[in-house]
Design a protein around this motif. Sequence first.
Motif, PDB file in Angstrom:
ATOM      1  N   LEU A   9       0.823  -1.215   0.000  1.00 49.20           N
ATOM      2  CA  LEU A   9       0.000   0.000   0.000  1.00 49.20           C
ATOM      3  C   LEU A   9       0.855   1.262   0.000  1.00 49.20           C
ATOM      4  O   LEU A   9       0.520   2.236  -0.686  1.00 49.20           O
ATOM      5  N   THR A  54       2.937  -1.598  -6.877  1.00 50.06           N
ATOM      6  CA  THR A  54       2.236  -2.290  -5.799  1.00 50.06           C
ATOM      7  C   THR A  54       2.552  -3.779  -5.789  1.00 50.06           C
ATOM      8  O   THR A  54       2.921  -4.338  -4.747  1.00 50.06           O
ATOM      9  N   SER A  85       2.107   1.734  -3.512  1.00 50.44           N
ATOM     10  CA  SER A  85       1.033   2.218  -4.380  1.00 50.44           C
ATOM     11  C   SER A  85       0.785   3.703  -4.165  1.00 50.44           C
ATOM     12  O   SER A  85       0.719   4.480  -5.123  1.00 50.44           O
TER      13      SER A  85
END
Length: 155
Positions: free
Chosen positions: A18, A57, A21
């Motif tokens: 995360l 990611t 990302s």
Amino acid sequence: MSLLMEALSWNYVLVTALLSSFSAQLIKVILNLIIVGKFIPERMWGAGGMPSAHSATVCAMVVATGRYCGIHSTLFAIALIVSIIVMYDAMGVRRETGEQAKVLNHLLSEWMDQESEIWPILGHKKLKEMVGHTPIQVLTGAVFGCLIGLLMPMV
């Protein structure tokens, strides 16, 4: 920093992916601001562009899984296969969708210039053109994700 360490101890692989990302999407906003000269917040969550947040990611996930579970684990194998599929899809199907959208938007705009009074329901709608990635965008995202995965501290 202690908040990051607490989050990493909760789920190292998930938090690493995360963070990668979010960071890649933030880079898109900054690059867009520098290159285009205007702030477009949609770049924070939109697909396409440099670097590929999808690639970042999944590559961060693969590296974090390898570090946390070991490269001989079933979870690492699953993460690797999923990442290959995601990156292939970003360069293939999704990129081709964007190319087709460009052609359709061009044809639609020409057609609407001539037929706008006949088809008012269409208005000036356009298909989204930036949905996929070039190979360099995917590669850049992959390298970025791998770096995040390697640099995240293990807990």
